[in-house]
Scaffold this motif. Structure first.
Motif, PDB file in Angstrom:
ATOM      1  N   LEU A  66       0.809  -1.231   0.000  1.00 47.22           N
ATOM      2  CA  LEU A  66       0.000   0.000   0.000  1.00 47.22           C
ATOM      3  C   LEU A  66       0.837   1.275   0.000  1.00 47.22           C
ATOM      4  CD1 LEU A  66      -2.720  -0.957   2.679  1.00 47.22           C
ATOM      5  CD2 LEU A  66      -2.923  -1.103   0.204  1.00 47.22           C
ATOM      6  N   GLY A  67       2.104   1.155   0.355  1.00 52.62           N
ATOM      7  CA  GLY A  67       2.916   2.361   0.530  1.00 52.62           C
ATOM      8  C   GLY A  67       3.690   2.771  -0.703  1.00 52.62           C
ATOM      9  N   TYR A  68       4.501   3.778  -0.524  1.00 53.52           N
ATOM     10  CA  TYR A  68       5.374   4.249  -1.595  1.00 53.52           C
ATOM     11  C   TYR A  68       6.676   3.441  -1.554  1.00 53.52           C
ATOM     12  CZ  TYR A  68       2.055   8.093  -1.213  1.00 53.52           C
ATOM     13  OH  TYR A  68       0.906   8.828  -1.157  1.00 53.52           O
ATOM     14  N   GLU A  69       7.562   3.743  -2.497  1.00 55.86           N
ATOM     15  CA  GLU A  69       8.759   2.906  -2.626  1.00 55.86           C
ATOM     16  C   GLU A  69       9.652   2.930  -1.390  1.00 55.86           C
ATOM     17  OE1 GLU A  69      10.820   3.656  -6.290  1.00 55.86           O
ATOM     18  OE2 GLU A  69       9.231   2.667  -7.441  1.00 55.86           O
ATOM     19  N   GLU A  70       9.718   4.080  -0.717  1.00 56.24           N
ATOM     20  CA  GLU A  70      10.632   4.179   0.413  1.00 56.24           C
ATOM     21  C   GLU A  70       9.904   4.189   1.760  1.00 56.24           C
ATOM     22  OE1 GLU A  70      13.990   6.796   0.017  1.00 56.24           O
ATOM     23  OE2 GLU A  70      13.677   7.029  -2.125  1.00 56.24           O
ATOM     24  N   SER A  71       8.588   3.927   1.751  1.00 57.29           N
ATOM     25  CA  SER A  71       7.809   4.025   2.988  1.00 57.29           C
ATOM     26  C   SER A  71       8.306   3.070   4.072  1.00 57.29           C
ATOM     27  CB  SER A  71       6.332   3.724   2.719  1.00 57.29           C
ATOM     28  OG  SER A  71       5.823   4.592   1.744  1.00 57.29           O
ATOM     29  N   ILE A  72       8.736   1.911   3.654  1.00 59.15           N
ATOM     30  CA  ILE A  72       9.107   0.896   4.646  1.00 59.15           C
ATOM     31  C   ILE A  72      10.251   1.359   5.555  1.00 59.15           C
ATOM     32  CG2 ILE A  72      10.726  -0.399   3.170  1.00 59.15           C
ATOM     33  CD1 ILE A  72       8.958  -2.871   4.535  1.00 59.15           C
ATOM     34  N   LEU A  73      11.147   2.153   5.010  1.00 57.99           N
ATOM     35  CA  LEU A  73      12.306   2.610   5.797  1.00 57.99           C
ATOM     36  C   LEU A  73      11.856   3.439   6.996  1.00 57.99           C
ATOM     37  CD1 LEU A  73      14.579   3.777   2.833  1.00 57.99           C
ATOM     38  CD2 LEU A  73      14.690   1.626   4.108  1.00 57.99           C
ATOM     39  N   TYR A  74      10.801   4.213   6.819  1.00 59.27           N
ATOM     40  CA  TYR A  74      10.311   5.079   7.884  1.00 59.27           C
ATOM     41  C   TYR A  74       9.268   4.364   8.750  1.00 59.27           C
ATOM     42  CZ  TYR A  74       8.119   9.115  10.110  1.00 59.27           C
ATOM     43  OH  TYR A  74       7.611   9.994  11.033  1.00 59.27           O
ATOM     44  N   LEU A  75       8.372   3.652   8.096  1.00 62.76           N
ATOM     45  CA  LEU A  75       7.204   3.110   8.811  1.00 62.76           C
ATOM     46  C   LEU A  75       7.494   1.904   9.695  1.00 62.76           C
ATOM     47  CD1 LEU A  75       4.145   3.261   6.380  1.00 62.76           C
ATOM     48  CD2 LEU A  75       4.349   4.257   8.644  1.00 62.76           C
ATOM     49  N   LEU A  76       8.298   0.989   9.196  1.00 59.55           N
ATOM     50  CA  LEU A  76       8.496  -0.251   9.951  1.00 59.55           C
ATOM     51  C   LEU A  76       9.039   0.004  11.361  1.00 59.55           C
ATOM     52  CD1 LEU A  76       7.891  -3.223   9.470  1.00 59.55           C
ATOM     53  CD2 LEU A  76      10.247  -3.532   8.730  1.00 59.55           C
ATOM     54  N   PRO A  77      10.093   0.805  11.535  1.00 62.20           N
ATOM     55  CA  PRO A  77      10.567   1.066  12.907  1.00 62.20           C
ATOM     56  C   PRO A  77       9.496   1.735  13.776  1.00 62.20           C
ATOM     57  CG  PRO A  77      12.115   1.933  11.279  1.00 62.20           C
ATOM     58  CD  PRO A  77      10.913   1.495  10.536  1.00 62.20           C
ATOM     59  N   LYS A  78       8.715   2.645  13.188  1.00 65.95           N
ATOM     60  CA  LYS A  78       7.680   3.342  13.961  1.00 65.95           C
ATOM     61  C   LYS A  78       6.626   2.363  14.466  1.00 65.95           C
ATOM     62  CE  LYS A  78       8.761   7.749  13.581  1.00 65.95           C
ATOM     63  NZ  LYS A  78       9.087   8.508  14.804  1.00 65.95           N
ATOM     64  N   LEU A  79       6.388   1.307  13.725  1.00 63.42           N
ATOM     65  CA  LEU A  79       5.319   0.376  14.076  1.00 63.42           C
ATOM     66  C   LEU A  79       5.779  -0.759  14.984  1.00 63.42           C
ATOM     67  CD1 LEU A  79       3.550   0.198  10.600  1.00 63.42           C
ATOM     68  CD2 LEU A  79       2.625   1.209  12.671  1.00 63.42           C
ATOM     69  N   ILE A  80       7.013  -1.222  14.794  1.00 63.93           N
ATOM     70  CA  ILE A  80       7.374  -2.441  15.545  1.00 63.93           C
ATOM     71  C   ILE A  80       8.464  -2.235  16.591  1.00 63.93           C
ATOM     72  CG2 ILE A  80       6.618  -3.951  13.662  1.00 63.93           C
ATOM     73  CD1 ILE A  80       9.585  -4.481  13.087  1.00 63.93           C
ATOM     74  N   GLU A  81       9.210  -1.165  16.506  1.00 62.71           N
ATOM     75  CA  GLU A  81      10.290  -1.000  17.485  1.00 62.71           C
ATOM     76  C   GLU A  81       9.745  -0.503  18.820  1.00 62.71           C
ATOM     77  OE1 GLU A  81      13.468   1.381  15.931  1.00 62.71           O
ATOM     78  OE2 GLU A  81      14.016  -0.177  14.482  1.00 62.71           O
ATOM     79  N   ASP A  82      10.386  -0.906  19.876  1.00 58.83           N
ATOM     80  CA  ASP A  82       9.994  -0.454  21.209  1.00 58.83           C
ATOM     81  C   ASP A  82      10.929   0.697  21.587  1.00 58.83           C
ATOM     82  OD1 ASP A  82       8.926  -0.191  23.662  1.00 58.83           O
ATOM     83  OD2 ASP A  82       9.906  -1.946  24.526  1.00 58.83           O
ATOM     84  N   SER A  83      10.557   1.910  21.180  1.00 60.40           N
ATOM     85  CA  SER A  83      11.430   3.056  21.462  1.00 60.40           C
ATOM     86  C   SER A  83      10.563   4.274  21.796  1.00 60.40           C
ATOM     87  CB  SER A  83      12.303   3.370  20.245  1.00 60.40           C
ATOM     88  OG  SER A  83      11.516   3.948  19.239  1.00 60.40           O
ATOM     89  N   ASP A  84      11.213   5.371  22.191  1.00 60.18           N
ATOM     90  CA  ASP A  84      10.475   6.591  22.561  1.00 60.18           C
ATOM     91  C   ASP A  84       9.727   7.187  21.375  1.00 60.18           C
ATOM     92  OD1 ASP A  84      11.414   6.308  25.036  1.00 60.18           O
ATOM     93  OD2 ASP A  84      12.987   7.849  24.897  1.00 60.18           O
TER      94      ASP A  84
END
Lengths: 327, 434
Positions: A37-55
């Protein structure tokens, strides 16, 4: 009300899709949805925001073992925005809306949207060069045919169809309806269908809805959706039309805009001189020919040979008749 | 050096790049000299990211004199055949607005908490966010987002004493059902299913199709049933301008439009009262027809050239002027309300040779495209088409489509006749017609 709003953002849509999943998601599931569903580079930004346990992560999932469970409930629905409601209200005023909705359904929607102003009215837009012989959308038989065909398209259902050809021949055959095509210029619908031939072979057909006299849905269904573009593309001319455009009287901008609805390839080949290749369907050749002619000497056709021949024939015929211009 | 971002804050920044890549497709980095090379690189990378499957890169001529390039330059174009697509890929550009971490968290937290329809105060919302999602967010921030969503229409407010309560607005499900449930039509289809079909069609064919696309997104569906012909996908890039003009039209206000053409980089200001959009189904141009109060004349401005609109004061005679436009527009062939020689109306008589047995479709063309001009049968296979328009010059492209059949063109505009004839001579020469 603004069109460019983050609530329409593609990332929001991806997140909405993920959090309304009824089952837990793996990292791979999340990555696949982003890539689909995303753009070509979306995964680089989105994946950490969704699955990483960070601030800086978004706290939308809890991790249990190796799967991710959304924190919001799966049945979450997004309310309609003011812009969406007022656009829907505008559609209810359109002459074609009754092709889709019954009077009761229309009445229901009008009731729910009664507080809302239409985003626009049909008379706000004046199509000053549209053809005046468009389809009669309000005709009951036309509406019924439209609905039968739309239903058949969705079900991949074969139909027995009769229609009057351009040459006034009555044609009657089995077809698999594939798409309904609407022409803005002609203000009419056409059915894009495949005629069923021997040995399960198909032949592509375009049929004006207004020429259809009878449709009988058959109790037979296609097992898969044929790739209609493959059949349409067979009708494309192998060689594009190639134009030389001298940029005088704003010809470059005019041609680029007018031919923007074709697939085209333009290159600059000299000072103020451009070459433009236009890819087109053979069935649209006459339409393209008169469009090119409308530009007069600002545009020169250098190929393909067949197109050039037709253009020269028209000019020859014209020259034979010329000399009669009177002020 | 800042990190590359796929999302953007400001739509107008990318509007011109997308348009140039789509409409022209031959411009190289050097042609975008109004902004720095770095800006071009970032915009190009974004567009490649949003619309990758439609982006084509070519290399220009060895020496590109017009652009001043030396060596081979990389040109980016957007290649789309609108006849073969089920949505407008340029809608993706509208779905790129940047946001903060708090924006997206609040979006889903608030809509989740308010999903059952019960109204809650800001304090209650803040408590729920902490309890459900283990996140502490500032209540001022929550209030700001709620008020923003009230303006967007996603939420609504009501008062309980002095406290403002927020609840969600109507959903798709509620819109398409009544108290008794689904309303079925004669084909046993629900209102929701039928309205989705309508969206699939209108997202391609109606003004502001982007809104239909967002509705389909929210319903997690796409169009697979409809196609569009003679559509100019690039028009979507002007929709924010169209929206601002419509808002002025509803309030019967004048506007100040800031325009910039491709030929001239200077920003031009046009003041007037917006009345109606004039759309060409053939040339790909859209205009706003305005009443210019200083000259007391109608004027059409190209929408793709309008960069900004400022709403001004109400125009008291709006209705009278609108009626005047409706009366006058029939005499305009296109968008011009005044001919080059200042005369009020110009007359044209076109005589055509039409083979009555084989070419009845030409007569059909005259009827459906001729805007009510008078058609007469004057002899064997010979017809005249007669009309009066404000600016005969606008008819030239249409008249040329009859090349091969034109017996004569008689007009009251001497300059037009001679230009038409000399253009024909140029065509004969160009194609070596003896």
């Amino acid at each position: 009300m603004t069109l460019f709003s983050e609530i329409n953002n593609c990332y929001y849509q991806i997140v909405y899709d993920l959090i309304t999943h009824t089952s837990p998601l793996t990292r791979e599931d999340i990555a696949n949805t982003i890539n689909t569903l995303g753009y070509e580079e979306s995964i680089l930004y989105l994946l950490p925001k969704l699955i990483e346990d960070s601030d800086t992560s978004w706290n939308l999932f809890t991790m249990e073992d190796t799967v991710y469970q959304p924190k919001v409930h799966a049945a979450l629905t997004i309310p309609l925005s003011e812009l969406q409601k007022s656009w829907l209200k505008a559609l209810l005023l359109d002459s074609r809306i009754r092709l889709f909705l019954s009077e009761e359904q229309l009445h229901l929607l009008e009731g729910h949207l009664k507080e809302c102003e239409p985003l626009f009215y049909p008379q706000d837009f004046y199509y000053y060069d549209a053809f005046t012989d468009g389809d009669s959308f309000e005709h009951p038989a036309y509406r019924e045919n439209f609905r039968i065909l739309l239903s058949a398209i969705k079900k991949q259902q074969y139909v027995n169809l009769s229609f009057q050809s351009h040459h006034n021949h009555r044609i009657h055959h089995w077809f698999l309806p594939c798409k309904l095509e609407y022409s803005i210029k002609n203000n009419r619908f056409r059915l894009l269908a495949l005629e069923v031939r021997k040995h399960s072979r198909y032949r592509f057909f375009t049929i004006n809805l207004s020429r259809i006299t009878e449709i009988i849905p058959l109790e037979q269904y296609a097992k898969y959706t044929p790739d209609i573009n493959r059949y349409i593309k067979r009708g494309y001319h192998k060689e594009p039309v190639t134009l030389l455009i001298r940029n005088e009287r704003n010809a470059l901008e005019r041609t680029m805009l007018q031919f923007a609805n074709y697939e085209k390839n333009t290159t600059r080949i000299g000072e103020n001189l451009y070459q433009c290749e236009i890819y087109y369907n053979k069935s649209n050749e006459t339409e393209l020919l008169i469009e090119v002619l409308s530009f007069g000497p600002m545009v020169k056709v250098i190929g393909n040979a067949g197109f050039l021949k037709q253009l020269r024939e028209r000019l020859k015929r014209q020259k034979e008749m010329e000399g009669n211009f009177i002020d | 050096m800042s990190e590359f971002q796929e999302l953007i804050k400001n739509f107008s920044k990318c509007r011109d790049y997308v348009r140039d890549f789509f409409v022209y497709g031959f411009k190289s980095r050097a042609d975008f000299s109004a902004k720095s090379g770095r800006t071009y690189d970032d915009e190009r990378r974004r567009i490649e990211s949003w619309l990758g499957e439609y982006v084509k890169a070519d290399y220009g001529a060895e020496s590109d004199a017009a652009s001043g390039n030396k060596g081979r330059s990389k040109n980016i174009s957007l290649q789309m055949d609108s006849n073969l697509l089920e949505t407008n890929p340029l809608y993706r550009v509208w779905k790129t607005k940047s946001f903060t971490d708090n924006d997206i968290m609040l979006h889903f937290f608030l809509l989740d908490i308010l999903d059952d329809g019960d109204p809650l105060s800001i304090t209650e919302l803040a408590d729920e966010i902490t309890a459900r999602y283990e996140v502490v967010l500032d209540s001022q921030m929550i209030r700001r987002k709620c008020n923003e969503y009230v303006k967007e229409g996603l939420l609504q407010t009501q008062k309980s004493g002095k406290t403002t309560l927020y609840s969600r607005n109507i959903t798709w499900q509620e819109l398409t059902t009544d108290t008794a449930g689904s309303v079925l039509d004669a084909f046993e289809c629900s209102c929701s299913d039928n309205l989705l079909d309508a969206l699939r069609f209108y997202q391609l064919s109606a003004p502001f199709g982007i809104i239909g696309s967002t509705l389909l997104d929210n319903q997690k569906t796409v169009n697979a049933h409809f196609r569009i012909k003679h559509s100019f996908f690039v028009h979507t890039l002007e929709d924010e301008i169209v929206l601002e003009l419509l808002q002025a039209m509803r309030k019967k206000c004048s506007v100040l439009a800031f325009c910039q053409s491709n030929k001239n980089t200077d920003m031009r200001r046009e003041f007037g009262v917006p009345l109606q959009f004039f759309v060409s189904t053939r040339t790909g141009r859209r205009y706003i027809c305005m009443y210019r109060t200083t000259t007391k004349r109608f004027l059409c401005l190209r929408l793709d050239q309008i960069k900004k609109v400022e709403q001004k004061e109400q125009f008291p005679e709006y209705n009278q002027i609108y009626e005047k436009l409706l009366k006058n527009r029939g005499q305009a062939w296109g968008v011009s309300f005044q001919g080059s020689n200042q005369s009020r109306e110009q007359r044209l008589v076109l005589t055509l040779h039409i083979d009555e047995a084989k070419e009845s479709y030409i007569l059909e063309r005259l009827r459906r495209e001729g805007k009510g001009g008078c058609i007469s049968h004057i002899g064997n296979n010979t017809y005249t088409y007669e009309t009066e328009v404000f600016d005969i010059q606008e008819m030239a492209p249409w008249l040329r489509t009859f090349i091969g059949r034109i017996v004569s063109v008689e007009t009251t505009n001497r300059q037009f006749s001679s230009r038409f004839q000399s253009d024909l001579e140029a065509l004969y020469q160009m194609y070596e017609i003896d």
